[in-house]
Design a protein around this motif. Sequence first.
Motif, PDB file in Angstrom:
ATOM      1  N   GLY A 174     -15.082 -31.073  28.974  1.00 20.17           N
ATOM      2  CA  GLY A 174     -15.201 -32.456  28.543  1.00 20.17           C
ATOM      3  C   GLY A 174     -14.060 -33.337  28.996  1.00 20.17           C
ATOM      4  O   GLY A 174     -14.009 -34.518  28.636  1.00 20.17           O
ATOM      5  N   ASP A 189     -14.321 -29.997  21.242  1.00 26.20           N
ATOM      6  CA  ASP A 189     -15.030 -31.224  21.604  1.00 26.20           C
ATOM      7  C   ASP A 189     -14.051 -32.204  22.245  1.00 26.20           C
ATOM      8  O   ASP A 189     -13.632 -33.186  21.625  1.00 26.20           O
ATOM      9  CB  ASP A 189     -15.686 -31.847  20.362  1.00 26.20           C
ATOM     10  CG  ASP A 189     -16.537 -33.070  20.695  1.00 26.20           C
ATOM     11  OD1 ASP A 189     -16.791 -33.312  21.894  1.00 26.20           O
ATOM     12  OD2 ASP A 189     -16.921 -33.789  19.756  1.00 26.20           O
ATOM     13  N   GLY A 218     -15.150 -35.809  22.457  1.00 26.30           N
ATOM     14  CA  GLY A 218     -15.116 -36.478  21.165  1.00 26.30           C
ATOM     15  C   GLY A 218     -13.735 -36.595  20.568  1.00 26.30           C
ATOM     16  O   GLY A 218     -13.579 -37.082  19.439  1.00 26.30           O
ATOM     17  N   HIS A 238      -9.495 -31.765  19.978  1.00 21.84           N
ATOM     18  CA  HIS A 238      -8.881 -30.694  20.759  1.00 21.84           C
ATOM     19  C   HIS A 238      -7.406 -30.608  20.409  1.00 21.84           C
ATOM     20  O   HIS A 238      -6.811 -31.543  19.857  1.00 21.84           O
ATOM     21  CB  HIS A 238      -9.048 -30.938  22.261  1.00 21.84           C
ATOM     22  CG  HIS A 238      -8.403 -32.188  22.768  1.00 21.84           C
ATOM     23  ND1 HIS A 238      -7.053 -32.272  23.062  1.00 21.84           N
ATOM     24  CD2 HIS A 238      -8.917 -33.420  23.039  1.00 21.84           C
ATOM     25  CE1 HIS A 238      -6.763 -33.485  23.491  1.00 21.84           C
ATOM     26  NE2 HIS A 238      -7.870 -34.205  23.482  1.00 21.84           N
TER      27      HIS A 238
END
Length: 378
Positions: free
Chosen positions: A63, A115, A118, A121
């Motif tokens: 991500g 995530d 989002g 982390h």
Amino acid sequence: MAVSAGLHVSPEFPATLERIDAIGGALDADADTAEELGRHTEDTARALLDAGVVRAALPQNLGGHEFSPRQLIETVERVSYHDAAAGWTMMALQLMTGTTAAYLDAVAAADLFPDVAGGEHALLAGHGTRPGRAVPVEGGYLVSGSWQFASGMAHATHIHSAIQVEGTGELRVLAMPKAQVELVDNWDVLGLRATHTYIATTTDPANGGSIYRLGLVNMSAIGHTGWAFGVGRRLLDELKLVAAARSGTRNAAVDTAQFHAAYASAEAKLRSARAWAMEVWHGIEVTLDAGALPSTEQDTLLRLALNHTTWTVQEVGQTVHRWAGTAAIRRGPIDRFLRDLGTGTQHITSSPTVLQNCGKWLSGAQPQAHWEFLDLAP
């Protein structure tokens, strides 16, 4: 393995620079407060994280934006231009968080980076040059030791540090929650269990693309190079403002031919150092994109380019100090950037020993040697 082929060049790069510039005024305004606190305010740290400065170094498959080396250099350069301390802090968080995400296995990555897109982390900070002691135990290692200079620790959630395994001498890097360590001024760790570790010398990422094949030390050179560029550019721009304000006043040194020549020389030095470093990193990007590891010559040149950049910017700082007059000793951006520069030049990556090792290889004194961290090994 989730490693992608080729070098990823992120389309998020221009937008990230725009977001950094948008908060540049706030970074500048917050600098004195941050210096008094010994850390950045939560608002400043959050703004930088929201701008994507750390996400820039995280693997794409988790991500992250996974910037290329030159994109990362310019990202750190831009933050450092607005505030040298913020640039250094984010450089450290960026490096340690990004490499941890790349080199830890799938189980650890799922735990620490659930995530990234989002914003969920880990943020890692720590120290990589003085390993602690790691005794193998069931399920991990029992770690003891003390470390200094943990840049970004105030904003981190997890520890990143070098450990040496008892019995084998193997160097590894640990990742553990910050809540498990005792912070004493900086920080101290005694008798704790580390379950997430990776081999410190690895160039074999578990996540992300070919940029992570550079390894931890070469990745660190990216951020330090960008930091020096940002500091040097800001100092010259500040001197230009001083010259504009003083020009035409009685006995103005900035109206002399000597000043004009000195400014031009400093400008040439900074631009030349930047052009050469970017040339070196362009060549490395081509190598990585082809799926290969950098050659020993490239490993040498990236270290030499960092050393040259650091000490060139130090020379630029000396020029600014000489011609800025009292602006260099009164509280303000020139004084602050000069003090930060004096600290940054002392980092081990730009030490005289590294320069000597570069010379050993380039001069042919040790043609069969290769780099292990910052040392030449036969």
